[in-house]
Design a protein around this motif. Structure first.
Motif, PDB file in Angstrom:
ATOM      1  N   ALA A  49     -11.501   2.307  16.984  1.00  0.00           N
ATOM      2  CA  ALA A  49     -11.328   2.832  15.620  1.00  0.00           C
ATOM      3  C   ALA A  49     -11.009   1.685  14.678  1.00  0.00           C
ATOM      4  N   ASN A  50     -11.553   1.761  13.471  1.00  0.00           N
ATOM      5  CA  ASN A  50     -11.273   0.772  12.425  1.00  0.00           C
ATOM      6  C   ASN A  50     -11.014   1.501  11.115  1.00  0.00           C
ATOM      7  N   VAL A  51      -9.965   1.096  10.420  1.00  0.00           N
ATOM      8  CA  VAL A  51      -9.710   1.641   9.081  1.00  0.00           C
ATOM      9  C   VAL A  51      -9.601   0.451   8.138  1.00  0.00           C
ATOM     10  N   VAL A  52     -10.413   0.449   7.088  1.00  0.00           N
ATOM     11  CA  VAL A  52     -10.375  -0.655   6.123  1.00  0.00           C
ATOM     12  C   VAL A  52      -9.843  -0.127   4.788  1.00  0.00           C
ATOM     13  N   CYS A  53      -8.849  -0.810   4.251  1.00  0.00           N
ATOM     14  CA  CYS A  53      -8.350  -0.474   2.906  1.00  0.00           C
ATOM     15  C   CYS A  53      -8.670  -1.654   1.990  1.00  0.00           C
ATOM     16  N   MET A  84       0.841  -1.202   0.000  1.00  0.00           N
ATOM     17  CA  MET A  84       0.000   0.000   0.000  1.00  0.00           C
ATOM     18  C   MET A  84       0.871   1.244   0.000  1.00  0.00           C
ATOM     19  N   PRO A  85       0.295   2.427  -0.278  1.00  0.00           N
ATOM     20  CA  PRO A  85       1.096   3.652  -0.233  1.00  0.00           C
ATOM     21  C   PRO A  85       1.674   3.849   1.166  1.00  0.00           C
ATOM     22  N   GLU A  93       1.706   3.727  -7.766  1.00  0.00           N
ATOM     23  CA  GLU A  93       2.181   3.850  -6.385  1.00  0.00           C
ATOM     24  C   GLU A  93       1.049   4.141  -5.400  1.00  0.00           C
ATOM     25  N   GLU A  94      -0.146   4.489  -5.946  1.00  0.00           N
ATOM     26  CA  GLU A  94      -1.301   4.741  -5.066  1.00  0.00           C
ATOM     27  C   GLU A  94      -2.126   3.470  -4.852  1.00  0.00           C
ATOM     28  N   SER A  95      -1.718   2.374  -5.476  1.00  0.00           N
ATOM     29  CA  SER A  95      -2.510   1.136  -5.390  1.00  0.00           C
ATOM     30  C   SER A  95      -2.392   0.493  -4.011  1.00  0.00           C
ATOM     31  N   THR A  96      -3.457  -0.233  -3.661  1.00  0.00           N
ATOM     32  CA  THR A  96      -3.382  -1.141  -2.508  1.00  0.00           C
ATOM     33  C   THR A  96      -3.580  -2.540  -3.065  1.00  0.00           C
ATOM     34  N   LYS A 151      -7.869  -4.631   7.398  1.00  0.00           N
ATOM     35  CA  LYS A 151      -8.480  -3.779   8.413  1.00  0.00           C
ATOM     36  C   LYS A 151      -7.474  -3.522   9.531  1.00  0.00           C
ATOM     37  N   PHE A 152      -7.331  -2.252   9.894  1.00  0.00           N
ATOM     38  CA  PHE A 152      -6.480  -1.851  11.015  1.00  0.00           C
ATOM     39  C   PHE A 152      -7.427  -1.395  12.131  1.00  0.00           C
TER      40      PHE A 152
END
Length: 262
Positions: free
Chosen positions: A178-182, A139-140, A192-195, A168-169
């Protein structure tokens, strides 16, 4: 005799900025194939591995394998004296107890040299086994740094979970969760912006955010970061260094039982 000339001198400065808070003293190993370092942090929780291959240097001379003990804070202070565009040359004699850093401005109108005493550091070389990982996330790097920074305002640990849905973080603390999903996302116009998520098995592991935030100091080295996860192994957070090598951080996961008892 050792003589290494690096046109992109700023790379070395960035490497030192990334590791000097984790590792105080370390041996830099030099052989015909490259310039490398492997060291544990002071609390023996994280491992740092650096490789700069010889092909990436403009001039690389290493007559015999050398191990040079250096204080990374001192080395960082020396490198701060180099301009960001300077060409950096490292010189040392086989039996010497000092290393010389030479900084040349691109126009060659200014040359500075700084000599630093080497240290005698006893350290065992840890064999890092090659492993197949259950999940690898690319990921970036600035995105990963942002997530670690944001989550550390809420909790001390991060749970990294990889499923078909994405990565998921998550964290939880006294003030909330808190949850962040990519999600897997290959942006064609800006690779370079891809995950990119490669998952053989779903995996969910818990890590100390303090270390993750320390690893993200390597963000200036690379646009992307790869995070390799397996349930039985330390995570590997890797930043590629131009086309000449990498900086890798290894961190053992926290065992869940610790949290249930607290």
């Amino acid at each position: 005799m050792l003589e290494l000339r690096l046109v992109q001198g700023s790379l070395l400065k960035k490497v030192l900025e990334a590791i000097k808070d984790l590792v105080t003293d370390a041996n830099f190993d030099c052989s015909s194939t490259g310039f490398s370092l492997q060291a544990m942090d002071s609390s023996h929780v994280a491992l740092v591995a650096l490789l700069l291959r010889s092909e990436g240097f403009e001039h690389f001379r290493c007559d015999r394998n050398l191990s040079m003990g250096m204080n990374l804070n001192h080395m960082s202070k020396m490198l701060k004296c180099a301009g960001n565009d300077d060409i950096i040359t490292l010189k040392a004699d086989d039996e010497g107890d000092t290393i010389t850093f030479m900084f040349e401005s691109p126009s060659q109108d200014k040359i500075a040299d700084f000599e630093m005493k080497l240290m005698d550091i006893k350290s065992e070389h840890l064999g890092i086994p090659e492993a197949e990982y259950e999940s690898i996330v690319r990921m970036p790097s600035h995105e990963f740094a942002r997530i670690c920074k944001d989550l550390s305002t809420i909790g001390d640990t991060v749970v990294i979970s990889v499923t078909k849905e994405g990565v998921k973080f998550s964290t939880r603390g006294d003030i909330g969760n808190a949850n962040v999903v990519c999600r897997h996302n290959t942006t064609v116009d800006k690779p370079e912006e891809s995950t990119i998520i490669e998952m053989k098995e779903p995996v969910s592991l818990t890590f100390a955010l303090r270390y993750m935030n320390s690893f993200t100091k390597a963000t200036p080295l690379s646009n992307t970061v790869s995070i390799s996860l397996s349930s039985e192994l330390p995570v590997v957070v890797e930043y590629k260094i131009a086309d000449m090598g990498y900086l890798r951080f290894y961190l053992a996961p926290k065992i869940e039982e610790d949290e249930d008892q607290s």
